[in-house]
Design an enzyme around this catalytic site. Structure first.
Site, PDB file in Angstrom:
ATOM      1  N   LYS A   1      -0.661 -11.515   5.155  1.00  0.00           N
ATOM      2  CA  LYS A   1       0.663 -10.894   5.131  1.00  0.00           C
ATOM      3  C   LYS A   1       0.598  -9.687   4.208  1.00  0.00           C
ATOM      4  CE  LYS A   1       4.319 -11.073   2.682  1.00  0.00           C
ATOM      5  NZ  LYS A   1       4.702  -9.645   2.792  1.00  0.00           N
TER       6      LYS A   1
ATOM      7  N   GLU B   1      -4.680 -11.860  -8.503  1.00  0.00           N
ATOM      8  CA  GLU B   1      -4.856 -10.621  -9.275  1.00  0.00           C
ATOM      9  C   GLU B   1      -3.463 -10.101  -9.566  1.00  0.00           C
ATOM     10  OE1 GLU B   1      -4.545  -7.461 -10.246  1.00  0.00           O
ATOM     11  OE2 GLU B   1      -6.127  -6.280  -9.254  1.00  0.00           O
TER      12      GLU B   1
ATOM     13  N   CYS C   1      -3.084  -1.296 -10.760  1.00  0.00           N
ATOM     14  CA  CYS C   1      -3.083  -2.470 -11.643  1.00  0.00           C
ATOM     15  C   CYS C   1      -3.897  -2.225 -12.913  1.00  0.00           C
ATOM     16  CB  CYS C   1      -3.583  -3.702 -10.905  1.00  0.00           C
ATOM     17  SG  CYS C   1      -5.130  -3.435 -10.046  1.00  0.00           S
TER      18      CYS C   1
ATOM     19  N   GLU D   1       4.520  -4.525 -17.852  1.00  0.00           N
ATOM     20  CA  GLU D   1       3.877  -3.586 -16.930  1.00  0.00           C
ATOM     21  C   GLU D   1       4.979  -2.759 -16.259  1.00  0.00           C
ATOM     22  OE1 GLU D   1       2.255  -5.207 -13.203  1.00  0.00           O
ATOM     23  OE2 GLU D   1       0.414  -4.117 -13.620  1.00  0.00           O
TER      24      GLU D   1
HETATM   25  O1  TXE Z   1       5.340  -7.246  -5.948  1.00  0.00           O
HETATM   26  P1  TXE Z   1       5.284  -8.651  -5.271  1.00  0.00           P
HETATM   27  P2  TXE Z   1       6.531  -6.186  -6.001  1.00  0.00           P
HETATM   28  C1  TXE Z   1       3.420  -5.651 -10.027  1.00  0.00           C
HETATM   29  C2  TXE Z   1       4.068  -4.406 -10.592  1.00  0.00           C
HETATM   30  C3  TXE Z   1       5.333  -4.312  -9.815  1.00  0.00           C
HETATM   31  C4  TXE Z   1       5.701  -5.777  -9.697  1.00  0.00           C
HETATM   32  C5  TXE Z   1       6.643  -6.118  -8.592  1.00  0.00           C
HETATM   33  O2  TXE Z   1       4.359  -4.583 -11.946  1.00  0.00           O
HETATM   34  O3  TXE Z   1       6.328  -3.574 -10.467  1.00  0.00           O
HETATM   35  O4  TXE Z   1       4.467  -6.413  -9.481  1.00  0.00           O
HETATM   36  O5  TXE Z   1       6.196  -5.515  -7.383  1.00  0.00           O
HETATM   37  C6  TXE Z   1       4.653 -10.866  -1.419  1.00  0.00           C
HETATM   38  N1  TXE Z   1       5.638 -15.889  -1.949  1.00  0.00           N
HETATM   39  N2  TXE Z   1       2.434  -5.356  -9.010  1.00  0.00           N
HETATM   40  O6  TXE Z   1       7.862  -6.826  -6.093  1.00  0.00           O
HETATM   41  O7  TXE Z   1       6.654  -9.178  -4.988  1.00  0.00           O
HETATM   42  C7  TXE Z   1       5.234  -9.527  -1.049  1.00  0.00           C
HETATM   43  O8  TXE Z   1       5.899  -9.593   0.188  1.00  0.00           O
HETATM   44  C8  TXE Z   1       4.634 -15.286  -1.315  1.00  0.00           C
HETATM   45  C9  TXE Z   1       1.053  -5.434  -9.432  1.00  0.00           C
HETATM   46  O9  TXE Z   1       6.342  -5.258  -4.892  1.00  0.00           O
HETATM   47  O10 TXE Z   1       4.388  -9.450  -6.097  1.00  0.00           O
HETATM   48  C10 TXE Z   1       3.982  -8.666  -1.056  1.00  0.00           C
HETATM   49  O11 TXE Z   1       3.262  -8.858   0.139  1.00  0.00           O
HETATM   50  N3  TXE Z   1       4.512 -13.933  -1.248  1.00  0.00           N
HETATM   51  C11 TXE Z   1       0.136  -5.372  -8.332  1.00  0.00           C
HETATM   52  C12 TXE Z   1       3.194  -9.243  -2.225  1.00  0.00           C
HETATM   53  O12 TXE Z   1       3.707 -10.541  -2.437  1.00  0.00           O
HETATM   54  C13 TXE Z   1       5.451 -13.184  -1.848  1.00  0.00           C
HETATM   55  C14 TXE Z   1       0.465  -4.682  -7.097  1.00  0.00           C
HETATM   56  C15 TXE Z   1       3.288  -8.456  -3.527  1.00  0.00           C
HETATM   57  O13 TXE Z   1       4.634  -8.303  -3.849  1.00  0.00           O
HETATM   58  C16 TXE Z   1       6.529 -13.776  -2.527  1.00  0.00           C
HETATM   59  C17 TXE Z   1       1.879  -4.690  -6.798  1.00  0.00           C
HETATM   60  C18 TXE Z   1       6.606 -15.182  -2.565  1.00  0.00           C
HETATM   61  N4  TXE Z   1       7.583 -15.818  -3.206  1.00  0.00           N
HETATM   62  C19 TXE Z   1       2.800  -4.995  -7.762  1.00  0.00           C
HETATM   63  N5  TXE Z   1       7.295 -12.772  -3.029  1.00  0.00           N
HETATM   64  C20 TXE Z   1      -1.326  -5.437  -8.642  1.00  0.00           C
HETATM   65  N6  TXE Z   1      -1.784  -6.554  -9.205  1.00  0.00           N
HETATM   66  O14 TXE Z   1      -2.064  -4.530  -8.332  1.00  0.00           O
HETATM   67  C21 TXE Z   1       6.717 -11.611  -2.691  1.00  0.00           C
HETATM   68  N7  TXE Z   1       5.595 -11.841  -1.966  1.00  0.00           N
END
Ligand code: TXE
Length: 493
Positions: A173, A248, A282, A383
């Site tokens: 996904k 990660e 990240c 972050e």
């Molecule tokens: O990330 P999400 P978001 C960090 C960064 C950012 C924060 C929030 O600080 O501001 O995360 O970003 C899926 N069960 N990073 O809200 O929600 C979602 O659909 C299963 C760090 O965009 O973590 C997407 O596919 N899946 C980072 C994925 O998780 C779920 C990169 C990431 O989204 C879910 C991005 C759930 N309950 C953001 N909720 C890095 N490590 O590089 C959401 N998703």
């Protein structure tokens, strides 16, 4: 319209619901996707399960899977520009950056093609001639992959290439904001010869399409890249059926500059460390720790250059960095900066949306430098995932190590100094998964990537990145079976 991809076929959502994909640089709709329901996700999981249990893929030879991965890399090379356009459209990333990302994606497929080709079972020496003892490396099973929006295909490739190399099947996904290149990859995998059902893709929100991938009993492992809070929820869901997990979860990465460092290189790289892809990285060097004696000159010049960074559209040659991913993210960054200033941070550059009329429809934010920060401030601990640098000062090596480690995260960090021994001491003391000495950002598929502490669990890339998707199985064969006499079978009178 991007459809779901289940069992080798494009399918519509069972609800026929759709979602618009927005170009972050101009706010326009660039694509529409089907929005999966829970039932659709269950179908995808079922297809992956069937392909694992009844299909040929997990039983193919390492050589065969290596050839398929090599073919994937060749097809990606052929179609590179199609992918570049799609990636830049979803992320607002410059074309050149999407090209670099594609080069890296191709390298990842090639790397795992090579690694799996040479992997064999490990002989265990037990000191008995009649015993053959071996460790085989078997695929973990059906994998749920959940990926974010900042490096959509790159992060998918770090999971897909080793999962396929290991013989796993999967349902991915991608982020609901950036699904295009992951969708393109599904067709590339089929063209390369990956059997139907091995690779499946569902689209939609985390709560509807993501949750089943972390709690469905038929998923053996979930690999996730994204935010810390989402990672924690995924752990909870995955624990219900004791799934393997790989996480990660980002970082708050210290970039340490000593007074004896090459100042020009440190300065140039400090900008790149934090403002690359507008800080949506990240491993971004979002915490600058600068030795007190050079603080004033270093930060003044850094802020001057930050103010000169040119924001713009992906195809514009003059653009140095692009928009943030969404309006929500832009608002989050604005609040983050306001909060930092209320905590006592001094704004040295940026801190606002650009005034350029051409950029008003996009989600742009000026590269921002916040001075006068200290480790206990929220802006130093949280972050931001945006173009925001916090600056702290230090006096001694011991102090800077303490400051740098004073975070819940532990993904990456850098140290700048001309004293090689000092650099190595600091590198050794940083509790992070990657340390750069007199450099920032490079990574290679051969080297493990991942975090200490709350930056995650497990590693991607390198041999450990393959091991995540393999179960070592011990096979003990006795060539001369004999009795043990442990239980003598005699009746005691
Ligand atoms: O990330 P999400 P978001 C960090 C960064 C950012 C924060 C929030 O600080 O501001 O995360 O970003 C899926 N069960 N990073 O809200 O929600 C979602 O659909 C299963 C760090 O965009 O973590 C997407 O596919 N899946 C980072 C994925 O998780 C779920 C990169 C990431 O989204 C879910 C991005 C759930 N309950 C953001 N909720 C890095 N490590 O590089 C959401 N998703």
């Amino acid at each position: 319209m991007i459809d779901l991809f289940i069992n080798g076929k494009r399918v519509k959502s069972s609800s026929l619901e759709t979602r618009n994909i927005i170009h972050p640089a101009n706010g326009e709709i660039v694509e529409t996707t089907q929005e999966a329901t829970k039932t659709d996700v269950e179908q995808a999981i079922n297809a992956a399960k069937n392909a694992f249990e009844k299909g040929p893929w997990p039983k193919t030879t390492n050589i065969h899977r290596s050839e398929i991965l090599t073919k994937v890399a060749e097809l990606l090379e052929r179609d590179k520009q199609i992918y570049v356009k799609a990636e830049s459209q979803d992320t607002a990333k410059r074309f050149i950056e999407s090209e670099y990302d594609m080069d890296d994606v191709i390298k990842v497929f090639k790397y795992y093609a090579e690694l799996i080709k040479t992997q064999s079972s490990r002989k265990v020496e037990v000191g008995r001639q009649e015993i053959n003892s071996e460790i085989d490396f078997e695929p973990v099973g059906v994998i749920g992959l959940i990926t974010p929006w900042n490096y959509p295909l790159l992060q998918a490739s770090w999971k897909i290439a080793p999962a396929l190399a290991a013989g796993c099947t999967f349902v991915i996904k991608p982020s609901e904001l950036t699904p295009s290149t992951t969708s393109l990859l599904m067709d590339t995998l089929i063209e390369a010869g990956v059997p139907a059902g091995v690779a499946n893709m569902v689209l939609g929100s985390g709560l509807v399409a993501g949750v089943p991938l972390s709690n469905h009993p038929d998923i053996d492992m979930v690999s996730f890249t994204g935010g810390l809070n989402t990672g924690k929820q995924i752990m909870v869901e995955a624990s219900k059926t004791v799934k393997k997990i790989a996480l990660e979860l980002g970082g708050k990465n210290p970039n340490i500059v000593f007074a004896d460092a090459n100042q020009e290189a440190a300065l140039d790289n400090a900008l790149n460390a934090v403002f690359l892809h507008s800080g949506q990285v990240c491993s971004a060097g979002a915490r600058l720790l600068v030795e007190e004696s050079i603080h004033d000159t270093f930060v003044t010049e850094l802020a001057r250059r930050a103010d000169l960074i040119r924001l713009g559209f992906p195809g514009d040659e003059a653009t140095e960095t692009g928009a943030l991913i969404s309006e929500n993210h832009l608002i989050k960054i604005e609040k983050y900066v306001a909060q930092a200033i209320s905590e006592g941070a001094i704004l040295k550059a940026g801190g606002k949306r650009p005034t350029d009329p051409a950029l008003q429809k996009g989600f742009f934010f000026r590269p921002t430098v916040l001075d006068n920060c200290h480790a206990k401030m929220q802006c130093v601990q949280d972050e931001s995932f945006g173009p925001v640098l916090t600056v702290e000062t230090f006096k001694t090596e011991t102090q800077v190590i303490e400051l740098a480690n004073d975070t819940i995260y532990g993904l990456a960090g850098a140290v700048w100094t001309n004293d090689s021994n000092k650099a190595k001491r600091v590198a050794k003391s940083l509790r992070v998964g990657t340390v750069w000495i007199n450099d920032y950002h490079p990574y290679v598929p051969q080297a493990e990537w991942g975090g200490f502490k709350q930056s995650g669990i497990g590693r991607e890339l390198g041999p450990a990145g393959l091991a995540e998707y393999q179960e070592p199985k011990h096979v003990w064969q006795n060539l001369k079976p004999g009795v043990t006499h442990w239980f003598d079978g005699k009746e005691v009178k």
